[in-house]
Motif scaffolding. Structure first.
Motif, PDB file in Angstrom:
ATOM      1  N   UNK A  68      37.187  32.009  25.072  1.00  0.00           N
ATOM      2  CA  UNK A  68      36.865  33.383  25.474  1.00  0.00           C
ATOM      3  C   UNK A  68      35.539  33.490  26.216  1.00  0.00           C
ATOM      4  N   UNK A  69      35.020  32.364  26.698  1.00  0.00           N
ATOM      5  CA  UNK A  69      33.833  32.393  27.557  1.00  0.00           C
ATOM      6  C   UNK A  69      34.064  31.468  28.744  1.00  0.00           C
ATOM      7  N   UNK A  70      33.475  31.842  29.878  1.00  0.00           N
ATOM      8  CA  UNK A  70      33.631  31.070  31.117  1.00  0.00           C
ATOM      9  C   UNK A  70      32.252  30.663  31.603  1.00  0.00           C
ATOM     10  N   UNK A  71      32.031  29.363  31.750  1.00  0.00           N
ATOM     11  CA  UNK A  71      30.716  28.834  32.116  1.00  0.00           C
ATOM     12  C   UNK A  71      30.883  27.419  32.640  1.00  0.00           C
ATOM     13  N   UNK A  72      30.008  26.936  33.522  1.00  0.00           N
ATOM     14  CA  UNK A  72      30.104  25.544  33.966  1.00  0.00           C
ATOM     15  C   UNK A  72      29.938  24.588  32.782  1.00  0.00           C
ATOM     16  N   UNK A 107      38.699  38.346  24.121  1.00  0.00           N
ATOM     17  CA  UNK A 107      39.939  37.579  24.084  1.00  0.00           C
ATOM     18  C   UNK A 107      39.840  36.323  24.946  1.00  0.00           C
ATOM     19  N   UNK A 108      40.670  35.323  24.682  1.00  0.00           N
ATOM     20  CA  UNK A 108      40.688  34.130  25.538  1.00  0.00           C
ATOM     21  C   UNK A 108      40.970  34.490  26.991  1.00  0.00           C
ATOM     22  N   UNK A 109      40.375  33.741  27.914  1.00  0.00           N
ATOM     23  CA  UNK A 109      40.682  33.947  29.324  1.00  0.00           C
ATOM     24  C   UNK A 109      42.133  33.546  29.582  1.00  0.00           C
ATOM     25  N   UNK A 110      42.809  34.242  30.501  1.00  0.00           N
ATOM     26  CA  UNK A 110      44.221  33.938  30.761  1.00  0.00           C
ATOM     27  C   UNK A 110      44.387  32.562  31.391  1.00  0.00           C
ATOM     28  N   UNK A 111      45.538  31.984  31.186  1.00  0.00           N
ATOM     29  CA  UNK A 111      45.841  30.647  31.698  1.00  0.00           C
ATOM     30  C   UNK A 111      46.219  30.722  33.177  1.00  0.00           C
TER      31      UNK A 111
END
Length: 350
Positions: free
Chosen positions: A199-203, A343-347
């Motif tokens: 649920x997080x987006x990061x390098x 929530x989790x990021x979508x696939x």
């Protein structure tokens, strides 16, 4: 004659400029411009500090903007910082400050939220502590540029922390990461759900050891079983991620030699043979960490990504993978960030 002399001087000057440029070129697999200073701070002797922490800081009077890398060591934070001294000295030599907390609270460790207390203490007190001992007077600790790093089960802790919130984290580094509480996977305590993004987006940078999944003996589990490590993390990250596999090395070969020797004697994990150089591996790990953080912060030219993507210029045998973010980021260079949601990021992926 004067014209020829002038042309000769111009050629000489051009050559000197080229040589100087080459000498100053970024090479993460060599030592950087700063000397590292190591200090240990104990909870009983320092206000508001509940855990022992090891700190490596550039010891310079020159003004240096210093992002901070907080490292959670193996065994979920039980490994002391000195086990990674060579790696940390390399990272610090490029102007970064390294903080590694030690915690013996096994259950709470895996929840990750205790790292907030470490970050708070570092921001409130570390600069004063360094001033008291006249260390790194030119270092400006950059608390808004934080990286989280880990080794082995420390990877579970880092993911759990980021599942709660991002804070000022700009990216994360995982050395042979392992999910779960035990190497058998018996205890249902996992940070990652296979088949789902986090649920997080990061390098992110994942540094695998090729022998991670091998057993030390037939009676013990692998220190990083295939289904609980490395690609389990890579597959769960929705952000731009580099994956580098050091094919000839074992799970703890990047640690200081006394720790490697102990593992080889006990056969706790599979290790490379004695003829495979460990110092080169430690230099490689430190260099890849420096490259990753420098790249996503834009501290060097964007083409330094080649040190994470081109095995031919790496000092050891590797295989590499890279995937781009599911989000519409134009270029991961100078794109240090962390985006969090419930929530989790979508696939989906570009």
């Amino acid at each position: 004659m004067c014209v020829k002399r002038q042309e000769g001087r111009m050629k000489l000057n051009s050559l000197l400029i080229i040589l100087l440029g080459e000498a100053l070129a970024f090479d993460p697999f060599t030592h950087g411009p700063y000397r590292a200073k190591h200090k240990t701070y104990y909870g009983l002797m320092n206000q508001d500090l509940d855990n022992m922490i090891d700190v490596w800081v550039p010891d310079t009077i020159d003004t240096v903007d210093s992002p901070i890398m907080v490292m959670v060591g193996g065994l979920g934070g039980l490994m002391p910082g000195v086990a990674y001294s060579t790696i940390f000295e390399r990272v610090t030599s490029y102007g970064f400050t390294v903080v590694q907390p030690f915690s013996a609270n096994l259950i709470n460790n895996y929840e990750g939220v205790w790292l907030d207390d470490i970050l708070s203490w570092v921001e409130l007190h570390l600069r004063d502590k360094l001033d008291e001992e006249d260390i790194g007077s030119g270092v400006v600790l950059n608390h808004r540029n934080i990286f989280l790093a880990s080794h082995s089960a420390g990877g579970h802790v880092v993911v759990e922390y980021l599942k709660h919130h991002c804070g000022d984290v700009k990216g994360s580094i995982f050395m042979s990461p392992v999910d779960g509480f035990d190497p058998f996977g018996w205890i249902d305590l996992f940070a990652i759900t296979p088949g789902e993004y986090l649920n997080y987006e990061s390098p992110a940078l994942v540094l695998m050891a090729g022998l991670d999944a091998q057993k030390g003996t037939s009676l013990t589990p692998a220190c990083a079983p295939d289904d609980l490590s490395n690609t389990r993390f890579y597959d769960a990250f929705p952000g731009t991620t580099w994956f580098i596999n050091a094919t000839e090395y074992g799970h703890v070969d990047g640690l200081e030699q006394m720790f490697v020797d102990g593992v080889q004697i006990s056969h706790f994990c599979a290790a490379s043979t004695d003829d495979v150089p460990k110092e080169v591996y430690r230099s490689f790990l430190g260099g890849e960490i420096v490259t990753f953080m420098s790249h996503v912060l834009g501290r060097e030219t964007c083409d330094i990504s080649k040190y994470m993507e081109d095995p031919s210029i790496m000092p050891i045998k590797t295989t590499v993978m890279r995937k781009t973010s599911t989000l519409p980021v134009q270029d991961e260079c100078m794109q240090g960030h962390c985006q969090w949601q419930e929530d989790p990021f979508p696939q989906t992926r570009k």
